[in-house]
Design an enzyme around this catalytic site. Sequence first.
Site, PDB file in Angstrom:
ATOM      1  N   THR A 176       0.852  -1.192   0.000  1.00  0.00           N
ATOM      2  CA  THR A 176       0.000   0.000   0.000  1.00  0.00           C
ATOM      3  C   THR A 176       0.886   1.239   0.000  1.00  0.00           C
ATOM      4  OG1 THR A 176      -0.023   0.412   2.375  1.00  0.00           O
ATOM      5  CG2 THR A 176      -1.532  -1.273   1.554  1.00  0.00           C
TER       6      THR A 176
ATOM      7  N   LYS B  19       7.115   3.777   0.810  1.00  0.00           N
ATOM      8  CA  LYS B  19       8.323   4.533   1.200  1.00  0.00           C
ATOM      9  C   LYS B  19       8.159   5.323   2.492  1.00  0.00           C
ATOM     10  CE  LYS B  19       8.590   6.469  -3.030  1.00  0.00           C
ATOM     11  NZ  LYS B  19       8.231   5.583  -4.109  1.00  0.00           N
TER      12      LYS B  19
ATOM     13  N   GLU C 155      13.645  -2.921  -0.651  1.00  0.00           N
ATOM     14  CA  GLU C 155      14.409  -2.690  -1.879  1.00  0.00           C
ATOM     15  C   GLU C 155      13.630  -1.835  -2.882  1.00  0.00           C
ATOM     16  OE1 GLU C 155      16.911  -2.081  -3.915  1.00  0.00           O
ATOM     17  OE2 GLU C 155      17.869  -3.950  -3.313  1.00  0.00           O
TER      18      GLU C 155
ATOM     19  N   VAL D 228      13.419   2.333  -3.680  1.00  0.00           N
ATOM     20  CA  VAL D 228      14.249   3.102  -4.606  1.00  0.00           C
ATOM     21  C   VAL D 228      14.433   2.287  -5.882  1.00  0.00           C
ATOM     22  CG1 VAL D 228      16.466   4.250  -4.937  1.00  0.00           C
ATOM     23  CG2 VAL D 228      15.496   4.096  -2.642  1.00  0.00           C
TER      24      VAL D 228
ATOM     25  N   LEU E 243      15.047  -2.651  -9.284  1.00  0.00           N
ATOM     26  CA  LEU E 243      16.512  -2.617  -9.443  1.00  0.00           C
ATOM     27  C   LEU E 243      17.202  -2.903  -8.106  1.00  0.00           C
ATOM     28  CD1 LEU E 243      16.929   0.602 -11.636  1.00  0.00           C
ATOM     29  CD2 LEU E 243      16.984  -1.789 -12.384  1.00  0.00           C
TER      30      LEU E 243
ATOM     31  N   GLY F 230      -0.294   6.301 -15.563  1.00  0.00           N
ATOM     32  CA  GLY F 230       0.091   5.726 -14.265  1.00  0.00           C
ATOM     33  C   GLY F 230       1.558   5.907 -13.932  1.00  0.00           C
TER      34      GLY F 230
ATOM     35  N   ASP G 128       9.244  13.044  -4.091  1.00  0.00           N
ATOM     36  CA  ASP G 128       9.461  11.604  -4.224  1.00  0.00           C
ATOM     37  C   ASP G 128      10.956  11.279  -4.371  1.00  0.00           C
ATOM     38  OD1 ASP G 128       8.348   8.912  -4.655  1.00  0.00           O
ATOM     39  OD2 ASP G 128       9.274   9.152  -6.629  1.00  0.00           O
TER      40      ASP G 128
ATOM     41  N   LYS H 170      13.737   9.250  -1.877  1.00  0.00           N
ATOM     42  CA  LYS H 170      14.598   8.141  -2.326  1.00  0.00           C
ATOM     43  C   LYS H 170      16.065   8.394  -1.995  1.00  0.00           C
ATOM     44  CE  LYS H 170      11.491   6.599  -5.976  1.00  0.00           C
ATOM     45  NZ  LYS H 170      11.054   6.870  -7.339  1.00  0.00           N
TER      46      LYS H 170
ATOM     47  N   GLY I  41       6.810   0.812 -12.525  1.00  0.00           N
ATOM     48  CA  GLY I  41       5.920  -0.156 -13.166  1.00  0.00           C
ATOM     49  C   GLY I  41       5.597  -1.293 -12.204  1.00  0.00           C
TER      50      GLY I  41
END
Length: 814
Positions: A554, A578, A605, A608, A612, A663, A677, A681, A796
């Site tokens: 969420t 986050k 993970e 950020v 990746l 999106g 944002d 990060k 994504g």
Amino acid sequence: MKVLKFGGTSVANPENINKVKSILGNQVKEKIAVVVSAFGGVTDLLLTASQLASQQDLNYKNSLAEIEERHISAIKELIPVTSQSGVLSKVKSELNTLETLLEGAFLIGELTPKLSDKIVSYGELLSSYIISEFLKAEGLDVDFKDSRELIVTDNNFGKANVDFKKTNTLCEAFFASNPNQITILPGFVASSSTGNSTTLGRGGSDYTAAIIAGAVNADILEIWTDVSGMYTANPKLVKQAKCVANISYEEAMELSHFGAKVLYPPTIQPVLGKEIPIAIKNTFDPESPGTLIAKNNNGNGKTVRGISHVGNISLLSLEGPGMIGIPGISKRFFETLSVKNISIVLITQASSEHSICVGIADEDVDMAAEAVNETFEYEISTKKIKPVILEKDLTIIALVGDNMKSHQGLSGKMFSTLGKNNVNIRAIAQGASERNISAVIKKDDVKKALNSLHETFFEENIKQLNLFVMGVGNVGSKFLDQIQQQKKYLKEELKLNVRVIGISNSRKMAFDENGISLKEWESILGNGEAADKQAFFERIKSLNYRNSIFVDNTASAEVSDSYPDYLKNSISVVTCNKIACSSNFEHYKNLKHLAKQYNSPFLFETNVGAGLPIIDTLKHLIASGDKIRKIQAVLSGSLNFVFNTFNDSVTFHDVVKQAQEQGYTEPDPTIDLSGVDVMRKILILARESGHQLDIDDIENEPFLPKESLETNSNEAFFESLKKYEADFQKMYKDAADKDCKLKYVAQFEDGKAKVGLQQIPKGHDFYNLEGSDNIVLFFTDRYVNQPLIIKGAGAGADVTASGIFADIVRIGNF
Ligand code: ADP
Ligand code: ASP
Ligand code: MG
């Protein structure tokens, strides 16, 4: 000759008794003694009835009525009408006597052990009589024999001691002259030399069968029950438990002594000397091979053969400075318990010169404490010894195996498994035979402890991960798909058995303790209960599964506020949310600390760069002793998309709108466009590099006009973008004129972090960044001139889900 015993469940009702009949019908035509238990549950009913009667509680009549009904209806169902009346009248007359006995207890308001034994003996007496009449009616060559005429005991009611000399003589004589092929006998009951009915202890029908087998020197003793043998652990608590095909007498005895109820502990003794093998078989699956208990049958050098547990244990300890150097304290302590007939289940290694600690059944412990306090009254009054300390509601868990003694490190493995799973060990003990290692733990931890030990010692390292997933939107649903797809691979290749036990969205939640079928999770959730975050947590906590993982998909602050509760209960947390890691530093630090303290990984993970491996790489660099000098990164998939799409032939407004519609931005696009944002990060990366930083410490030079940033609705925001189109076009042209591209860059160096739009020249690592890709450059002591680069799709649902997946696998390998 063979001796067979059928337990309570095997004879619980007419349907099961028919299964017993077919098992007996399939036997070769040799002589068989068949010992049966009371119909399942009847012994408990008899005990309840007698307790109630002795408390002058008329409710005893309800239990009695139930007992009557069970027997009468069994006769009506099993025995043909033509021969029913004789059986019915005999059973009714027995039931009348039973009623009179209970009335007696009711009137006097007392239940002596002698009367109790008399009453409970009716369970086996009635079942064996009815079963024998049924088998006769079915044409088998059967007769009935009352075990009270064969087994002689003392008057220790409730758990009488057998006089083997007399018993063996009686049994031998009876079976030598008995003409019938099959003899049905009641288990559990015996009689004393003074003619009273006695019983052999709860579960004692196994013992009856063994006594007869020993007396007649049977070829084999078969215990027919409701499981397919003796398992590596109680199969009702450990789903992965496996049947142990071969086991030695000593191992079986140790397992049953430590709680493997499938065999009543004294059962081995009468057959051991004569080396009569015991087969444990399943009445409901007669073909399955079961377990063979025999001499030296201890499994080709395998070490741990089974794990068992005994519940309702208390620890009683005596300690004090006055115990040192004074002889005879232990002797007085153990004598006191022995005089009171209290059996000691375990003596712990904590016993030292100034403390003694023993494990005792809960029911005996208050009496034991009183007696010990009395014995040491003088020492306690002079403060040389403290009054006994009691700890209740504990369980002993034991690893058992003949070959354990010749192997080092088993106890280490046992205790580290328990430790890793946050099972607190109250005391430890190792049997003198070195055939078992036991630990005393809290009752609530039993299931978790059994399952994690089972995993360590029996499951070829297959580790079970129990997932509780909150949030099943874009990312969450992709994540569930991926698990469903990879389940087999994970199990076979990575030895991870991943099960999703609970799922929730904002409306509903659903649980399945055996794992939710991931093909149907949507309909299962649709039919679930109303969602409640606190209830979701409480449920996970009370299930108390090992390797529990809470997955937060969420973006909710309320959900992230609950992480401490999870971590404190040894439930790992994996999140793409986050909020927690970018909140104030103390909170972030506390979460990391809890994760360590409670052995429950906290992994994020995907905070950020989506899937990746950025944070993981950073952790490895630091763990290997490298130092982070500088981090430069493009971390916003949304801003990348915006600046890669924006040029002099489209408007900035349209590009942002498109990003929102596809999106690529948060529902509120200012979170991305203001740089907040990206600030979160780089903050997380700075913190993971070991720096204490808060969001206010990050420099942010906004590229949006103040007016756009201060709008309070999406509409107003988009309107303001139209108004400032000329400024955006100028930003683009200034960069294009210098052959540069616009990139929103985050940087961390010398303890300081900043974010902002930069003109990136040709040849720079950031220049060719496509679509929504992210890139991170780590400049470290080891990567000085050429940075370590991580680059790829940074947004994504699919890649985010696979990032969460990777965290789950990390926990699996932890
Ligand atoms: P019966 O009525 O046939 O005597 P019990 O209930 O006394 O049966 O014993 C069988 C039960 O023992 C099983 O249903 C199972 O729950 C329990 N049990 C405990 N530990 C073990 C074990 N290690 N292997 C098999 N069964 C076990
Ligand atoms: N019926 C007795 C009990 O329930 C004995 C047995 O079934 O073994 O304990
Ligand atoms: Mg039993």
